[in-house]
Design a protein around this motif. Structure first.
Motif, PDB file in Angstrom:
ATOM      1  N   VAL A 170      47.574  29.568  32.958  1.00 41.11           N
ATOM      2  CA  VAL A 170      46.966  29.729  34.291  1.00 41.11           C
ATOM      3  C   VAL A 170      47.964  30.348  35.264  1.00 41.11           C
ATOM      4  N   ASP A 171      49.204  29.914  35.192  1.00 42.93           N
ATOM      5  CA  ASP A 171      50.243  30.477  36.074  1.00 42.93           C
ATOM      6  C   ASP A 171      50.413  31.975  35.838  1.00 42.93           C
ATOM      7  N   ILE A 172      50.358  32.381  34.570  1.00 41.47           N
ATOM      8  CA  ILE A 172      50.450  33.811  34.252  1.00 41.47           C
ATOM      9  C   ILE A 172      49.285  34.562  34.888  1.00 41.47           C
ATOM     10  N   SER A 173      48.090  34.002  34.705  1.00 40.22           N
ATOM     11  CA  SER A 173      46.881  34.658  35.213  1.00 40.22           C
ATOM     12  C   SER A 173      46.913  34.808  36.727  1.00 40.22           C
ATOM     13  N   PHE A 174      47.384  33.765  37.427  1.00 42.70           N
ATOM     14  CA  PHE A 174      47.380  33.788  38.889  1.00 42.70           C
ATOM     15  C   PHE A 174      48.646  34.401  39.491  1.00 42.70           C
ATOM     16  N   SER A 175      49.513  34.916  38.648  1.00 44.64           N
ATOM     17  CA  SER A 175      50.714  35.571  39.169  1.00 44.64           C
ATOM     18  C   SER A 175      50.408  36.980  39.691  1.00 44.64           C
ATOM     19  N   HIS A 176      49.225  37.471  39.400  1.00 47.31           N
ATOM     20  CA  HIS A 176      48.813  38.806  39.884  1.00 47.31           C
ATOM     21  C   HIS A 176      48.422  38.725  41.362  1.00 47.31           C
ATOM     22  N   ASN A 177      48.731  39.784  42.081  1.00 47.62           N
ATOM     23  CA  ASN A 177      48.319  39.835  43.487  1.00 47.62           C
ATOM     24  C   ASN A 177      47.380  41.012  43.783  1.00 47.62           C
ATOM     25  N   ASP A 178      47.061  41.767  42.751  1.00 44.42           N
ATOM     26  CA  ASP A 178      46.123  42.879  42.915  1.00 44.42           C
ATOM     27  C   ASP A 178      45.089  42.798  41.791  1.00 44.42           C
ATOM     28  N   TYR A 179      43.935  42.233  42.117  1.00 46.64           N
ATOM     29  CA  TYR A 179      42.918  41.999  41.097  1.00 46.64           C
ATOM     30  C   TYR A 179      42.055  43.228  40.830  1.00 46.64           C
ATOM     31  N   PHE A 180      42.275  44.268  41.601  1.00 38.04           N
ATOM     32  CA  PHE A 180      41.686  45.563  41.255  1.00 38.04           C
ATOM     33  C   PHE A 180      42.522  46.213  40.151  1.00 38.04           C
ATOM     34  N   ALA A 181      43.843  46.112  40.325  1.00 35.71           N
ATOM     35  CA  ALA A 181      44.753  46.785  39.403  1.00 35.71           C
ATOM     36  C   ALA A 181      44.701  46.187  38.002  1.00 35.71           C
ATOM     37  N   ASN A 182      44.465  44.882  37.897  1.00 34.09           N
ATOM     38  CA  ASN A 182      44.455  44.259  36.566  1.00 34.09           C
ATOM     39  C   ASN A 182      43.055  44.146  35.957  1.00 34.09           C
ATOM     40  N   GLY A 183      42.045  44.679  36.653  1.00 29.97           N
ATOM     41  CA  GLY A 183      40.690  44.720  36.099  1.00 29.97           C
ATOM     42  C   GLY A 183      39.866  43.466  36.308  1.00 29.97           C
ATOM     43  N   ALA A 184      40.406  42.463  37.008  1.00 32.96           N
ATOM     44  CA  ALA A 184      39.673  41.206  37.193  1.00 32.96           C
ATOM     45  C   ALA A 184      38.415  41.412  38.039  1.00 32.96           C
ATOM     46  N   ILE A 185      38.509  42.213  39.096  1.00 30.17           N
ATOM     47  CA  ILE A 185      37.358  42.474  39.955  1.00 30.17           C
ATOM     48  C   ILE A 185      36.282  43.220  39.173  1.00 30.17           C
ATOM     49  N   GLN A 186      36.687  44.271  38.467  1.00 28.79           N
ATOM     50  CA  GLN A 186      35.740  45.063  37.694  1.00 28.79           C
ATOM     51  C   GLN A 186      35.031  44.208  36.633  1.00 28.79           C
ATOM     52  N   ALA A 187      35.794  43.324  36.000  1.00 29.13           N
ATOM     53  CA  ALA A 187      35.212  42.445  34.977  1.00 29.13           C
ATOM     54  C   ALA A 187      34.208  41.483  35.597  1.00 29.13           C
ATOM     55  N   SER A 188      34.532  40.975  36.785  1.00 26.87           N
ATOM     56  CA  SER A 188      33.639  40.031  37.447  1.00 26.87           C
ATOM     57  C   SER A 188      32.347  40.698  37.896  1.00 26.87           C
ATOM     58  N   ILE A 189      32.460  41.942  38.306  1.00 27.90           N
ATOM     59  CA  ILE A 189      31.250  42.690  38.701  1.00 27.90           C
ATOM     60  C   ILE A 189      30.365  42.934  37.477  1.00 27.90           C
ATOM     61  N   LYS A 190      31.005  43.186  36.349  1.00 23.33           N
ATOM     62  CA  LYS A 190      30.252  43.482  35.136  1.00 23.33           C
ATOM     63  C   LYS A 190      29.619  42.227  34.514  1.00 23.33           C
ATOM     64  N   ASP A 191      30.409  41.176  34.366  1.00 28.21           N
ATOM     65  CA  ASP A 191      29.916  40.001  33.643  1.00 28.21           C
ATOM     66  C   ASP A 191      30.235  38.668  34.314  1.00 28.21           C
TER      67      ASP A 191
END
Length: 262
Positions: A170-191
């Protein structure tokens, strides 16, 4: 006078015979009362023993019910860990490709960490009830107490490792500060949640903010992180498998003790 003497002697003997008969009757009554008391005590002891056995069996069955619930819960957690491991491998496979779509990789990375920090709580109501007061003495088979103590101690040990392991991911996952750059936003929009929670016009605007390809730096970072998720989920699968081994051992022991009709 002689006749009168014999008549009196006869009366005395009759009286003596009545006294002897009365004494015999009284002794017989006393013996019967004593026997009755002894039988009553024996019946009372038998009833107490039966109640004790019934209560002991009820505890065995309650403990078995708790163990069965634990087995189901751990097996569900194992399935989740196995699914996360599959997603972790899919993420690595995607990130090793030359062209990687953010939404696809982001979805697998999200699935690789989904519920990885889940905490298993054993069902211990019967066990805690047993430990209160002198209830432990109800269990005549002390091997059961030993097995229960072993199981709950082992569970706590494995739980602590699972939680540390999950927190690391979880710490690794939340260490990102740009969720556009790592694809998290795009993934959430998709699924993910944004698929239904975000208005369509906002989705369209967001899609224009970022390119659909990872930077080389981000791709390398996500590949390393996905490999960490593979390791973390592999470990969790192992730990849940150990838990299942422990609970099945306890369950088998309790099944031999719990009698449905007693």
């Amino acid at each position: 006078q002689m006749i009168k003497f014999f008549r009196n002697l006869r009366k005395v003997r009759l009286k003596e015979g009545k006294i002897v008969s009365y004494l015999k009757y009284a002794i017989g009554e006393i013996i019967l009362v004593v026997i009755g008391i002894l039988i009553a005590f024996q019946l009372n002891d038998w009833n107490d023993s039966r109640k004790q056995l019934k209560l002991e069996n009820e505890y065995y069955c309650r403990l078995l019910e708790d163990a069965t619930l634990d087995n189901e819960q751990i097996n569900n957690l194992l399935v989740l860990a196995e699914n996360r491991l599959k997603a972790s491998n899919r993420a690595v496979r995607l990130l090793l490709q030359d062209i990687v779509i953010k939404a696809e990789a982001g979805t697998q990375i999200s699935l690789a960490t989904k519920a990885i920090y889940s905490d298993f709580e054993p069902n211990n109501s019967a066990y805690e009830d047993l430990k209160s007061g002198a209830n432990l003495n109800i269990i005549s088979d002390k091997a059961i107490i030993t097995a229960l103590n072993r199981y709950f101690n082992k569970v706590e040990e494995l739980k602590s490792i699972i939680m540390i392991n999950g927190k690391h991911a979880v710490d690794i996952s939340f260490s990102h500060n740009d969720y556009f750059a790592n694809g998290a936003i795009q993934a959430s929009i998709k699924d993910g949640r944004f698929k239904t929670g975000l208005d369509q016009d906002l989705k369209e605007k967001i899609k224009t903010i970022e390119q659909d390809q990872f930077s080389a730096e981000m791709k390398s970072r996500l590949l390393n992180e996905s490999l960490e998720y593979v390791a973390a989920n592999t470990r969790q699968v192992e730990l849940y498998a150990l838990m299942i081994k422990e609970i099945e051992s306890l369950e088998s022991l309790l099944q031999s003790k719990c009698q449905v009709n007693i």
